[in-house]
Design a protein around this motif. Structure first.
Motif, short mmCIF file in Angstrom:
data_model
loop_
_atom_site.label_atom_id
_atom_site.label_comp_id
_atom_site.label_asym_id
_atom_site.label_seq_id
_atom_site.Cartn_x
_atom_site.Cartn_y
_atom_site.Cartn_z
N ASN A 95 0.82 -1.26 -0.07
CA ASN A 95 -0.05 -0.06 -0.02
C ASN A 95 0.75 1.20 0.03
OD1 ASN A 95 -2.79 -1.08 0.43
ND2 ASN A 95 -2.04 -1.95 2.11
N THR A 96 0.84 2.08 -1.00
CA THR A 96 1.43 3.30 -1.29
C THR A 96 0.79 4.46 -1.19
OG1 THR A 96 3.18 1.83 -2.55
CG2 THR A 96 3.18 4.44 -2.63
N PHE A 97 1.20 5.58 -0.36
CA PHE A 97 0.53 6.81 -0.20
C PHE A 97 1.47 7.79 -0.95
CE2 PHE A 97 -1.60 4.19 2.80
CZ PHE A 97 -3.06 4.57 2.26
N TRP A 125 5.05 7.11 0.63
CA TRP A 125 5.21 6.15 1.94
C TRP A 125 4.53 5.01 1.29
CZ3 TRP A 125 3.47 11.08 1.86
CH2 TRP A 125 3.97 12.06 2.81
N ASP A 126 5.30 3.72 1.55
CA ASP A 126 5.00 2.27 1.22
C ASP A 126 5.17 1.36 2.45
OD1 ASP A 126 4.52 0.27 -0.98
OD2 ASP A 126 6.16 -0.73 0.10
N SER A 127 4.02 0.61 2.68
CA SER A 127 4.18 -0.65 3.68
C SER A 127 3.69 -1.71 3.11
CB SER A 127 3.06 0.01 4.73
OG SER A 127 1.92 0.04 4.54
N VAL A 128 3.83 -2.98 3.57
CA VAL A 128 3.48 -4.23 3.45
C VAL A 128 2.82 -4.86 4.43
CG1 VAL A 128 4.31 -6.44 2.55
CG2 VAL A 128 5.66 -4.49 1.79
N GLU A 133 9.91 -2.69 9.94
CA GLU A 133 10.85 -3.14 9.00
C GLU A 133 10.13 -3.32 7.74
OE1 GLU A 133 10.00 -4.60 11.97
OE2 GLU A 133 12.01 -4.08 13.36
N SER A 134 8.58 -3.41 7.73
CA SER A 134 8.00 -3.34 6.35
C SER A 134 7.60 -2.37 5.61
CB SER A 134 6.81 -4.29 6.63
OG SER A 134 5.82 -3.80 7.23
N LYS A 135 8.26 -1.05 6.10
CA LYS A 135 7.76 0.27 5.73
C LYS A 135 9.07 0.97 5.23
CE LYS A 135 4.41 0.94 9.21
NZ LYS A 135 3.90 1.70 10.17
N SER A 136 8.70 1.74 3.77
CA SER A 136 9.84 2.47 3.30
C SER A 136 9.00 3.78 2.76
CB SER A 136 9.99 1.51 1.95
OG SER A 136 10.47 0.46 2.22
N ARG A 137 10.04 4.57 2.36
CA ARG A 137 9.73 6.00 1.93
C ARG A 137 10.58 6.53 1.14
NH1 ARG A 137 10.13 8.51 7.81
NH2 ARG A 137 9.41 6.59 8.26
N GLY A 138 10.60 7.40 0.09
CA GLY A 138 11.09 8.07 -0.72
C GLY A 138 10.53 8.66 -1.83
N LEU A 168 12.52 4.09 -3.07
CA LEU A 168 12.23 4.18 -1.62
C LEU A 168 13.23 3.47 -0.97
CD1 LEU A 168 8.70 2.36 -2.04
CD2 LEU A 168 9.25 4.82 -1.99
N LYS A 169 13.51 3.85 0.25
CA LYS A 169 14.52 3.04 1.27
C LYS A 169 13.71 2.60 2.34
CE LYS A 169 18.57 5.82 0.09
NZ LYS A 169 19.37 4.74 -0.41
N ASN A 170 14.06 1.73 2.98
CA ASN A 170 13.52 1.08 4.17
C ASN A 170 13.56 1.87 5.38
OD1 ASN A 170 13.63 -0.90 6.69
ND2 ASN A 170 12.44 -1.97 5.05
#
Length: 193
Positions: A95-97, A125-128, A133-138, A168-170
């Protein structure tokens, strides 16, 4: 008679595209879908084992936006974006916002049609899952091109092809990064004020 027809044609064309004149607002929403299938090959050095895996990915995107025409045919604004990416067989979806300033330029060709191009740059912002640990942003970058059909003075329907790139970076381990590029097909609606 020819002069009269020319005057009518010019008046019709300018009336049709009055909505893309400087000072007008455009509120819209895009829906996009992309489908990707790829073959991932992995090999292990210890046993010299090669494994091929077919990966199918579906992405759905919803983008409401608000734009202002700073000059005739050029609108700049802000879009809020939601993407849902599902890999076939995976238990969780991405899920990416994102929030992305954007620009659209229309090329009035007469009648009710106007080809357009657009670009955006923003932050995503991305999350699985729910853990950090399952979130990234960039960074998010995107381009699109398509055609708008002006239904009337206040509304247009759009169809387009687009490309989005995410870098994206973790959130926890910034050494882990993910770079993805996706082509997609989309439709949209725009209201002009």
């Amino acid at each position: 008679m020819k002069k009269f027809l020319l005057i009518v044609a010019v008046a019709f064309a300018s009336a049709t595209y009055a909505q893309t004149e400087k000072g007008n607002w455009m509120v819209g929403s895009d829906l996009s879908f992309s489908y990707e299938t790829s073959k991932v090959t992995t090999s292990t050095k210890v046993n010299n084992v090669t494994t091929d895996v077919d990966v199918t990915t579906n992405t759905f995107k919803f983008v409401p936006n608000l734009n202002y025409f700073v000059i005739n045919n050029l609108a700049v604004g802000l879009g809020l974006e939601y993407q849902n990416t599902k890999v076939k067989g995976a238990s969780n979806a991405h899920n990416t916002f994102a929030i992305a300033p954007n620009a659209h330029y229309y090329f009035p060709i007469g009648g009710n049609l106007a080809p357009f191009v657009g670009a955006k740059v923003g932050y995503a912002w991305d999350s699985v899952g729910s853990s950090d640990e399952s979130k990234s942003r960039g960074l998010l970058f995107g381009v699109k091109g398509g055609i708008a059909y002006f239904v009337n003075q206040g509304a247009a329907l759009t169809g387009y092809l687009g490309y989005d790139y995410l870098n994206l970076k973790n959130k926890v381990n910034t050494n882990n990064s993910e770079k993805t590029g996706k082509f997609g097909v989309g439709i949209g609606v725009a209201l002009f004020f």
